[in-house]
Design a protein around this motif. Structure first.
Motif, PDB file in Angstrom:
ATOM      1  N   MET A 110       0.835  -1.172   0.000  1.00  0.00           N
ATOM      2  CA  MET A 110       0.000   0.000   0.000  1.00  0.00           C
ATOM      3  C   MET A 110       0.885   1.242   0.000  1.00  0.00           C
ATOM      4  SD  MET A 110      -3.057   1.440   2.386  1.00  0.00           S
ATOM      5  CE  MET A 110      -3.203  -0.055   3.212  1.00  0.00           C
ATOM      6  N   LYS A 111       0.446   2.269  -0.720  1.00  0.00           N
ATOM      7  CA  LYS A 111       1.139   3.551  -0.745  1.00  0.00           C
ATOM      8  C   LYS A 111       0.257   4.585  -0.051  1.00  0.00           C
ATOM      9  CE  LYS A 111       4.625   2.141  -3.256  1.00  0.00           C
ATOM     10  NZ  LYS A 111       5.051   2.612  -4.537  1.00  0.00           N
ATOM     11  N   GLU A 112       0.885   5.450   0.716  1.00  0.00           N
ATOM     12  CA  GLU A 112       0.170   6.516   1.418  1.00  0.00           C
ATOM     13  C   GLU A 112       0.872   7.838   1.144  1.00  0.00           C
ATOM     14  OE1 GLU A 112      -0.898   8.003   5.959  1.00  0.00           O
ATOM     15  OE2 GLU A 112      -0.296   5.921   5.637  1.00  0.00           O
ATOM     16  N   ILE A 113       0.072   8.838   0.777  1.00  0.00           N
ATOM     17  CA  ILE A 113       0.588  10.176   0.518  1.00  0.00           C
ATOM     18  C   ILE A 113      -0.251  11.167   1.313  1.00  0.00           C
ATOM     19  CG2 ILE A 113       1.096  11.934  -1.213  1.00  0.00           C
ATOM     20  CD1 ILE A 113       0.995   9.708  -3.338  1.00  0.00           C
ATOM     21  N   VAL A 114       0.417  12.101   1.986  1.00  0.00           N
ATOM     22  CA  VAL A 114      -0.275  13.207   2.653  1.00  0.00           C
ATOM     23  C   VAL A 114       0.053  14.477   1.890  1.00  0.00           C
ATOM     24  CG1 VAL A 114      -0.416  14.623   4.743  1.00  0.00           C
ATOM     25  CG2 VAL A 114      -0.371  12.124   4.919  1.00  0.00           C
ATOM     26  N   PHE A 115      -0.983  15.212   1.514  1.00  0.00           N
ATOM     27  CA  PHE A 115      -0.875  16.490   0.824  1.00  0.00           C
ATOM     28  C   PHE A 115      -1.283  17.556   1.841  1.00  0.00           C
ATOM     29  CE2 PHE A 115      -1.892  13.201  -2.133  1.00  0.00           C
ATOM     30  CZ  PHE A 115      -1.233  13.514  -3.320  1.00  0.00           C
ATOM     31  N   ALA A 116      -0.417  18.536   2.117  1.00  0.00           N
ATOM     32  CA  ALA A 116      -0.741  19.514   3.158  1.00  0.00           C
ATOM     33  C   ALA A 116      -0.288  20.912   2.758  1.00  0.00           C
ATOM     34  CB  ALA A 116      -0.085  19.104   4.473  1.00  0.00           C
ATOM     35  N   GLY A 117      -1.085  21.892   3.155  1.00  0.00           N
ATOM     36  CA  GLY A 117      -0.765  23.291   2.879  1.00  0.00           C
ATOM     37  C   GLY A 117      -1.860  24.179   3.403  1.00  0.00           C
ATOM     38  N   SER A 118      -1.904  25.382   2.902  1.00  0.00           N
ATOM     39  CA  SER A 118      -2.956  26.329   3.261  1.00  0.00           C
ATOM     40  C   SER A 118      -4.129  26.158   2.314  1.00  0.00           C
ATOM     41  CB  SER A 118      -2.446  27.766   3.134  1.00  0.00           C
ATOM     42  OG  SER A 118      -1.389  27.997   4.037  1.00  0.00           O
ATOM     43  N   GLY A 119      -5.319  26.498   2.805  1.00  0.00           N
ATOM     44  CA  GLY A 119      -6.480  26.507   1.934  1.00  0.00           C
ATOM     45  C   GLY A 119      -6.217  27.442   0.765  1.00  0.00           C
ATOM     46  N   GLY A 120      -6.558  27.035  -0.421  1.00  0.00           N
ATOM     47  CA  GLY A 120      -6.310  27.836  -1.608  1.00  0.00           C
ATOM     48  C   GLY A 120      -5.053  27.434  -2.363  1.00  0.00           C
ATOM     49  N   GLN A 121      -4.192  26.604  -1.754  1.00  0.00           N
ATOM     50  CA  GLN A 121      -2.985  26.150  -2.443  1.00  0.00           C
ATOM     51  C   GLN A 121      -3.245  24.928  -3.319  1.00  0.00           C
ATOM     52  OE1 GLN A 121      -0.113  25.960   0.983  1.00  0.00           O
ATOM     53  NE2 GLN A 121       1.142  27.230  -0.383  1.00  0.00           N
ATOM     54  N   GLY A 122      -4.425  24.372  -3.247  1.00  0.00           N
ATOM     55  CA  GLY A 122      -4.784  23.262  -4.121  1.00  0.00           C
ATOM     56  C   GLY A 122      -4.326  21.892  -3.669  1.00  0.00           C
ATOM     57  N   VAL A 123      -4.048  21.719  -2.373  1.00  0.00           N
ATOM     58  CA  VAL A 123      -3.563  20.410  -1.920  1.00  0.00           C
ATOM     59  C   VAL A 123      -4.663  19.354  -1.991  1.00  0.00           C
ATOM     60  CG1 VAL A 123      -1.652  21.283  -0.536  1.00  0.00           C
ATOM     61  CG2 VAL A 123      -3.889  20.980   0.533  1.00  0.00           C
TER      62      VAL A 123
END
Length: 187
Positions: A1-14
């Motif tokens: 299994m692969k796991e990715i976390v996408f994180a940033g500020s709202g509006g950055q498109g994560v």
């Protein structure tokens, strides 16, 4: 299994970046989950999502030990870095500085997504640049399949007018990983 976390500020498109990866996996017939989380004020607040994909059953869709973290800003970098699996990859953009005492058991890859997207006259496309870089770094999907799934996703949302700009941004991120100088990959 692969796991990715996408994180940033709202509006950055994560959240969109995570959704693109999810759609790529689904298009390829792979089991996938996408779990978004964002603050009460979307634009400017915090936002993150977790994407997991594999051939087998995904028993827990929540964050565990991501293989890859996309940190679009410093607060996200500091919050999610402790979760990354040893040997994992942390993708950072122009706005994130790596402190001297940062973990040494992960690989840091700096992708100048803001600069690249600005040069492409697509200043809101930094997340798409990062998505291209992530597809290349993970190595689970072909570039062509990823672009086709991304275009299909935007067409379903009625945003096909952005297809050409998004494809250019994706390609720039994908190609940036191949041409990154060794000093861009820290540790």
């Amino acid at each position: 299994m692969k796991e990715i976390v996408f994180a940033g500020s709202g509006g950055q498109g994560v959240l969109t970046a995570g959704l693109i990866i999810s759609d790529i996996a689904a298009t390829e017939g792979i089991n996938v989950t996408w779990v978004p989380s964002y603050g009460s004020a979307m634009r400017g607040g915090t936002a993150n999502c977790t994407v997991k994909y594999c051939e087998n059953t995904i028993y827990n869709p929540s964050q565990e030990q991501p293989d890859l973290l996309l940190a679009m800003n410093s607060p996200s970098f500091h919050k999610f870095l402790p979760l990354v699996a040893p040997g994992g990859v942390v993708v950072i953009g122009d706005l994130v500085e790596i402190p001297e005492d940062a973990r040494k058991d992960v690989t840091y890859v700096r992708v100048p997504a803001t600069r690249i997207s600005t040069e492409l006259n697509n200043p809101k496309g930094a997340n798409i640049v990062m998505t291209g870089a992530i597809v290349k770094l993970m190595g689970d999907f072909t570039k062509e399949a990823a672009i086709a799934a991304m275009i299909h996703m935007f067409e379903k949302k009625g945003k096909s007018r952005f297809n050409e700009a998004n494809e250019k941004a994706f390609n720039a991120g994908y190609d940036a990983v191949e041409t990154l100088a060794l000093d861009s990959c820290v540790r």
